[in-house]
Design an enzyme around this catalytic site. Structure first.
Site, PDB file in Angstrom:
ATOM      1  NE  ARG A 146     -13.645  14.783   8.374  1.00 36.90           N
ATOM      2  CZ  ARG A 146     -14.438  15.152   7.467  1.00 36.90           C
ATOM      3  NH1 ARG A 146     -15.705  15.419   7.567  1.00 36.90           N
ATOM      4  NH2 ARG A 146     -14.029  14.967   6.024  1.00 36.90           N
ATOM      5  NE  ARG A 190      -5.414   6.957  -0.029  1.00 39.39           N
ATOM      6  CZ  ARG A 190      -4.889   7.961   0.776  1.00 39.39           C
ATOM      7  NH1 ARG A 190      -4.271   9.184   0.348  1.00 39.39           N
ATOM      8  NH2 ARG A 190      -5.323   7.686   1.987  1.00 39.39           N
ATOM      9  CG  HIS A 237       0.277  15.248   7.336  1.00 39.35           C
ATOM     10  ND1 HIS A 237      -0.752  14.665   8.170  1.00 39.35           N
ATOM     11  CD2 HIS A 237       0.147  14.880   6.066  1.00 39.35           C
ATOM     12  CE1 HIS A 237      -1.346  14.019   7.204  1.00 39.35           C
ATOM     13  NE2 HIS A 237      -0.896  14.147   5.964  1.00 39.35           N
ATOM     14  N   GLY A 251       1.239   4.306   1.352  1.00 38.57           N
ATOM     15  CA  GLY A 251       1.756   4.958   2.547  1.00 38.57           C
ATOM     16  C   GLY A 251       2.523   4.190   3.580  1.00 38.57           C
ATOM     17  CG  ASN A 260     -11.422  18.185  -1.525  1.00 37.40           C
ATOM     18  OD1 ASN A 260     -11.068  17.867  -2.879  1.00 37.40           O
ATOM     19  ND2 ASN A 260     -12.682  17.512  -0.784  1.00 37.40           N
ATOM     20  CG  ASN A 263     -13.417  26.106   2.825  1.00 31.60           C
ATOM     21  OD1 ASN A 263     -14.360  26.341   3.688  1.00 31.60           O
ATOM     22  ND2 ASN A 263     -13.119  24.891   2.850  1.00 31.60           N
ATOM     23  CE1 TYR A 295      -3.408   2.932   0.628  1.00 30.70           C
ATOM     24  CE2 TYR A 295      -1.781   3.498   2.304  1.00 30.70           C
ATOM     25  CZ  TYR A 295      -2.841   3.799   1.511  1.00 30.70           C
ATOM     26  OH  TYR A 295      -3.372   4.944   1.684  1.00 30.70           O
ATOM     27  CB  SER A 337      -5.263  11.295   7.265  1.00 27.76           C
ATOM     28  OG  SER A 337      -3.808  11.259   7.466  1.00 27.76           O
ATOM     29  CB  ALA A 338      -9.896  11.340   5.636  1.00 29.68           C
ATOM     30  CB  CYS A 339      -9.498  17.083   7.529  1.00 30.82           C
ATOM     31  SG  CYS A 339      -9.821  16.365   9.220  1.00 30.82           S
ATOM     32  N   GLY A 340      -9.746  16.991   3.892  1.00 36.44           N
ATOM     33  CA  GLY A 340     -10.010  17.886   2.606  1.00 36.44           C
ATOM     34  C   GLY A 340      -8.813  18.643   2.343  1.00 36.44           C
ATOM     35  CE  LYS A 341      -2.384  17.363   4.188  1.00 39.39           C
ATOM     36  NZ  LYS A 341      -2.779  16.286   4.921  1.00 39.39           N
TER      37      LYS A 341
HETATM   38  C1  OXD Z   1      -2.623  10.143   4.690  1.00 41.76           C
HETATM   39  C2  OXD Z   1      -2.205  10.360   3.314  1.00 41.76           C
HETATM   40  O1  OXD Z   1      -3.152   9.196   5.269  1.00 41.76           O
HETATM   41  O2  OXD Z   1      -1.895  11.375   2.932  1.00 41.76           O
HETATM   42  O3  OXD Z   1      -2.467  11.328   5.402  1.00 41.76           O
HETATM   43  O4  OXD Z   1      -2.451   9.344   2.708  1.00 41.76           O
HETATM   44 MN    MN Z   2      -1.649  12.837   4.147  1.00 42.68          MN
END
Ligand code: OXD
Ligand code: MN
Length: 606
Positions: free
Chosen positions: A417, A386, A241, A214, A270, A515, A212, A264-268
């Site tokens: 969040r 991904r 990060h 990561g 986007n 935003n 995977y 992670s998964a908070c919309g970076k």
């Molecule tokens: C994370 C990624 O998990 O970027 O932060 O994949």
């Molecule tokens: Mn990340």
């Protein structure tokens, strides 16, 4: 064996080849032809599918083993000599003991396979902030993905030959291929046999058993965050990060660069590629995940994106939520664990149109009746499916994104969040106040989601899974970096944002492209403009300072008051949680942060 001009590299590869016993060793040149050849070999061996050349040229589709779909935090180790130096937030094991275990795993692990040697650069080739590495791997998928995500091959090797420096990165999928047997679709080791190991004092990475991204694209989380954070501590810079974006006021052509850290998964991704909904502003992308920052000779903090591609979460990426990300995947992209449509294209939940009948889901099943699929319980694309796409294909890529000197940073944002308590935006009084904000970043988790206790999961600086040493010492490092500024007026301003505040279960802020309204306010604050109101936690915008003209989702003055409110009772409860969080760091918690918390308590009458 390989025969480069760098004897240390040749000897290092030979040492590992003797242990891992691959059938052959191949030095990767990083060419387009090599990428296509290796990916086509994966197709021929049943490991991948080539996507429809007319729809998505030179792009490939992989399905992972169901046990190998994400980063494995409980199998990730920081092996410093002393346990205390890994700190309370990392898994630790003695480096000698870990090496002993791993050498026995690595023994003969590449039998029947090819060992690929990948020289790579994190950051623009030869750049002032860039670093070099070499990954060895037995996965062609990793080679293809590293081609997209880093500057790899000949160009990086030449620099390694010149400087003699590289970070050694060792990877194996952990599944030898016995002679005459057909390879698995996604070779990997069982879950308890995966190892993602960093030796921070030696600046070395050893991983085993996972393919995977990561866990296996070692330039990314393992090097650019875990090892680089340790190097940054030793050398006085920052490895974070964070996304990097450029904001332009089109009327005057003034620009400012902003870095932002969200869990992670908070919309970076986007936010990094946002298309503004207010006229007069433009956003360009430098990076969507990692920022390395160093002072230049004039005392200006400058940032590079060490990566060359985006390894983005596919589900819910659409024309509406992130057209730039979607367009970045138009060609030369590797997709993993999404759906494969009958016409040889990709599909995922939230792509913006219905799933075609006959699509193959990420587990390899045919979707005969798309309407009957439960998108949460049984999605067609895995929730962490991904795309790995070249950054240069992003229509919003900033012309400066490969500036080897980096881009000047005007503002740093933290966020997570938080359905309650935390306002849409507040501003730090100074650098150390900003460090306090970073240290308390957290996101709400639901108990069901990832088997954690429901509530706020603290993720300081969004670095919880990525800090290569004691997180308390990392807080101190941030304080030291601020103190080392030659000219404090050039330090980036620090803000905390929260797009996710709710009222009666309903989001109070539209998010996504809107935003840009908050970014416009931040831009002005960096110039000392705009009216603010002091609260116990910092400055919030005065009424009317955030432009909500044209919003049709119900956002109005009343909802803005709610989304910006700082409620002392909520913050008293938050302080109790921060105390609990800070208690973990013991004597490693910097006194400056303890003082900040005490001063907040005093303001709240606690
Ligand atoms: C994370 C990624 O998990 O970027 O932060 O994949
Ligand atoms: Mn990340």
């Amino acid at each position: 064996m390989i025969n480069t001009k760098n004897a240390k590299l040749n000897a290092w590869v030979k040492m590992w080849a003797d242990i891992m016993q691959p059938e052959k060793v191949v030095l990767c040149d990083g060419s387009d032809a090599e990428f296509t050849r290796l990916m086509d070999e994966c197709v021929a061996n049943g490991l991948a599918k080539k996507l429809n050349e007319k729809k998505r040229p030179n792009s490939y589709y992989f399905q992972s083993d169901p046990s190998d779909v994400a980063r494995v935090e409980n199998r990730t180790f920081i092996c410093s000599k002393k346990k205390e130096d890994a700190g309370p937030t990392n898994n630790w094991m003695d480096p000698v003991e870990m090496k002993h275990i791993m050498i026995s795993k690595y023994n003969g692990c590449m039998k029947g396979r090819t060992m690929y040697v990948i020289p790579f650069s994190m950051g623009p080739l030869g750049g002032a902030i860039s670093q070099l590495g070499v990954e060895i791997t037995d996965s062609a998928y990793v080679v293809g993905s590293m081609k997209i995500m880093t500057r790899m091959g000949k160009c990086a090797l030449e620099l390694i030959e010149k400087t003699g420096n590289f970070i050694p990165c060792v990877h194996s999928v952990g599944k030898p291929l016995p002679a005459g047997l057909k390879d698995a679709k996604w070779p990997c080791a069982p879950i308890d046999d995966k190892y993602i190991v960093q030796f921070p004092e030696e600046h070395e990475i050893w991983t085993f058993g996972s393919g995977y991204g990561g866990n296996a694209l070692l330039g990314k989380k393992c090097f650019a965050l875990r090892i680089a954070s340790k190097m940054a501590q030793e050398e006085g810079w920052l490895a974070e990060h964070m996304l990097i974006l450029k904001l332009t006021k089109t009327a005057t052509k003034e620009t400012k660069y902003v870095c932002a850290a969200f869990p992670s998964a908070c919309g970076k991704t986007n936010l990094a590629m946002l298309i503004p909904t207010i006229p007069g502003w433009e956003v360009k992308t430098v990076g969507d995940d990692i920022s390395w920052m160093k002072y230049d000779k004039n005392g200006q903090l400058r940032a590079i994106n060490p990566e060359a591609g985006f390894f983005g979460v596919a589900p819910y990426t659409s024309e509406k939520t992130n057209k730039n990300a979607l367009d970045s995947c138009c060609a030369n992209t590797i997709f993993t664990n999404v759906g494969l449509t009958p016409d040889g294209d990709v599909w995922w939940e939230g792509i913006g149109y219905d799933c075609p009948v006959g699509t193959i889901d990420w587990k390899g099943n045919v979707v005969a009746d798309p309407a009957s699929r439960d998108k949460d319980e049984n999605p067609v694309a895995h929730k962490n499916s991904r795309f790995a796409a070249p950054a240069e294909q992003c229509p919003a890529i900033d012309p400066e994104w490969e500036n080897p000197e980096g881009v000047p940073v005007s503002a740093i944002l933290f966020g997570g969040r938080r359905p309650s308590t935390v306002p849409l935006i507040h501003e730090a009084d100074d650098w150390n106040h900003g460090v306090f904000m970073g240290s308390i970043v957290g996101s709400e988790v639901t108990a069901a989601a990832i088997g954690l206790k429901a509530g706020v999961r603290r993720d300081p600086f969004a670095m919880l899974p990525f800090c290569g040493y004691n997180m308390g010492d990392y807080f101190q490092h941030w304080i030291n970096v601020g103190a080392a500024a030659k000219d404090k007026t050039k330090l980036p301003k620090i803000f905390f944002v929260n797009w996710f505040r709710k009222d009666n279960g309903k989001f109070l802020w539209p998010g996504y492209g809107d935003n840009s309204r908050v970014l416009a306010y931040i831009f002005d604050r960096c110039d000392g403009k705009g009216e603010t109101v002091d609260t116990v936690i910092g400055k919030v915008p005065a009424a009317g300072q955030i432009n909500i003209a044209g919003l049709t989702d119900g956002t109005n003055e009343e909802s803005m008051e709610k989304v910006l409110a700082v409620n002392p009772e909520d913050w008293k409860a938050e302080v109790a949680l921060i105390e609990e969080h800070y208690a973990k760091f013991g004597k490693h918690l910097p006194k400056e942060l303890r003082e900040r918390l005490d001063s907040l308590k005093k303001k709240l009458g606690m």
